[in-house]
Design an enzyme around this catalytic site. Structure first.
Site, PDB file in Angstrom:
ATOM      1  N   ASP A  67      -2.727 -28.795  18.067  1.00 28.29           N
ATOM      2  CA  ASP A  67      -3.098 -28.958  19.481  1.00 28.29           C
ATOM      3  C   ASP A  67      -4.052 -30.133  19.651  1.00 28.29           C
ATOM      4  OD1 ASP A  67      -5.295 -27.816  18.264  1.00 28.29           O
ATOM      5  OD2 ASP A  67      -5.379 -26.054  19.558  1.00 28.29           O
ATOM      6  N   ASN A 136     -11.388 -15.928  23.833  1.00 32.11           N
ATOM      7  CA  ASN A 136     -10.483 -15.393  24.867  1.00 32.11           C
ATOM      8  C   ASN A 136      -9.125 -15.010  24.288  1.00 32.11           C
ATOM      9  OD1 ASN A 136      -9.422 -17.876  24.289  1.00 32.11           O
ATOM     10  ND2 ASN A 136      -9.367 -18.617  26.399  1.00 32.11           N
ATOM     11  N   HIS A 138      -7.104 -17.032  22.552  1.00 38.79           N
ATOM     12  CA  HIS A 138      -6.077 -18.081  22.466  1.00 38.79           C
ATOM     13  C   HIS A 138      -5.767 -18.441  21.020  1.00 38.79           C
ATOM     14  CE1 HIS A 138      -8.955 -21.854  22.773  1.00 38.79           C
ATOM     15  NE2 HIS A 138      -9.001 -21.322  21.591  1.00 38.79           N
ATOM     16  N   GLU A 143      -3.162 -20.285  26.022  1.00 38.87           N
ATOM     17  CA  GLU A 143      -4.226 -19.606  26.756  1.00 38.87           C
ATOM     18  C   GLU A 143      -3.723 -18.286  27.359  1.00 38.87           C
ATOM     19  OE1 GLU A 143      -7.013 -20.751  26.252  1.00 38.87           O
ATOM     20  OE2 GLU A 143      -7.306 -22.835  26.791  1.00 38.87           O
TER      21      GLU A 143
HETATM   22  C1  F6R Z   1      -8.319 -25.754  17.496  1.00 39.06           C
HETATM   23  C2  F6R Z   1      -7.591 -24.581  17.971  1.00 39.06           C
HETATM   24  C3  F6R Z   1      -8.300 -23.450  18.613  1.00 39.06           C
HETATM   25  C4  F6R Z   1      -9.370 -22.869  17.693  1.00 39.06           C
HETATM   26  C5  F6R Z   1     -10.088 -21.692  18.344  1.00 39.06           C
HETATM   27  C6  F6R Z   1     -11.256 -21.220  17.503  1.00 39.06           C
HETATM   28  O1  F6R Z   1      -7.406 -26.716  17.001  1.00 39.06           O
HETATM   29  O2  F6R Z   1      -6.420 -24.531  17.863  1.00 39.06           O
HETATM   30  O3  F6R Z   1      -7.372 -22.450  18.963  1.00 39.06           O
HETATM   31  O4  F6R Z   1      -8.791 -22.475  16.491  1.00 39.06           O
HETATM   32  O5  F6R Z   1     -10.565 -22.038  19.607  1.00 39.06           O
HETATM   33  O6  F6R Z   1     -12.192 -22.262  17.446  1.00 39.06           O
HETATM   34  P1  F6R Z   1     -13.424 -22.210  16.458  1.00 39.06           P
HETATM   35  O7  F6R Z   1     -12.874 -22.191  15.084  1.00 39.06           O
HETATM   36  O8  F6R Z   1     -14.201 -23.481  16.734  1.00 39.06           O
HETATM   37  O9  F6R Z   1     -14.177 -20.971  16.787  1.00 39.06           O
END
Ligand code: F6R
Length: 242
Positions: A67, A136, A138, A143
């Site tokens: 992403d 959340n 995701h 999302e």
């Molecule tokens: C980032 C991504 C997001 C993160 C998620 C957790 O490339 O795909 O889905 O994996 O938001 O983020 P952290 O690891 O920073 O808590």
């Protein structure tokens, strides 16, 4: 889902890196998709250590982007690509020809989505995916409310993601949209590892593992994956009825 609970962040990182090293030893030409974010950073540094000791060779692997924030690229501080290059691709000297990321600055983001879909299809699908989970729920930028049958797509970011996402940037950055592989591609991947640590993730982890499968909690889709390994520290697992 195979749930593994370990002592702390260091231990989940160690176990995850061992898993990845073993996987790549078995399949040196693996098609890999790794998340950005902070959760996998220790794992990436351990993978670099393994490679520096000559214990693993990633040079035949292909790396697919998971992403990106729309409007940012690898040279922008805080972008997903910047994280991947700084922590993994550059230290491992991965050839540019083995890295497949979308251009989230493109004027035609739909073309970028189809380009990545075609690359994944032409390579026969993703072998190994490493994901984090948002507070959340995701996955990537899938999302709450996302359709589970989408492939790569552009999405309006959830308000939580816009706020929590500021942690990646030195200066406040306007975040509106993301470009992401879809849940369909997550579910079609051969093996998925989901890492989570810390008490901030405990609610999302409980809903992912024990809640109903619903697009309001995108990570719950992983309940439908036959080969999904969940790596948790005690805090992230605290609410599970294990
Ligand atoms: C980032 C991504 C997001 C993160 C998620 C957790 O490339 O795909 O889905 O994996 O938001 O983020 P952290 O690891 O920073 O808590």
């Amino acid at each position: 889902m195979i749930i593994n609970v370990y002592k702390d962040y260091n231990e989940i990182s160690q176990k995850t890196s061992e898993f990845i090293v073993e996987y790549v030893k078995q399949k040196p030409e693996a098609i890999i998709c790794f998340a950005g974010g902070t959760t996998p950073l220790r794992t990436y540094s351990l993978l670099v250590d393994y490679a520096n000791r000559g214990e693993i060779d990633f040079s035949s692997c292909s790396f697919i982007g998971l992403d990106e924030w729309v409007g940012l690229d690898r040279h922008d501080d805080g972008s997903c690509q910047e994280t991947m290059y700084n922590t993994l691709f550059s230290p491992l000297n991965i050839k540019e020809s083995n890295i497949f990321f979308f251009d989230a600055k493109s004027v035609n983001l739909e073309d970028e989505c189809r380009k990545i879909d075609e690359i994944i299809s032409s390579k026969g699908g993703i072998d190994l995916m490493l994901l984090g989970i948002g507070v959340n729920g995701h996955l990537g930028f899938n999302e709450p409310g996302v359709q589970f049958d989408l492939s790569t797509h552009v999405i309006e970011l959830d308000e939580t993601t816009k706020v929590v996402g500021q942690k990646y940037f030195k200066v406040e950055t306007e975040l509106t949209k993301g470009i992401t592989l879809g849940i369909k591609q997550v579910l079609n991947s051969d093996t998925v590892i989901l890492m989570a640590n810390g008490d901030k993730k405990a609610d999302a982890v409980k809903a992912m593992v024990e809640g109903e499968v619903t697009n309001q909690m995108p990570a719950s889709a992983l309940q439908k994956h036959d080969n999904c390994y969940v790596m948790l520290d005690k805090e992230a697992a605290a609410q599970l009825e294990l």
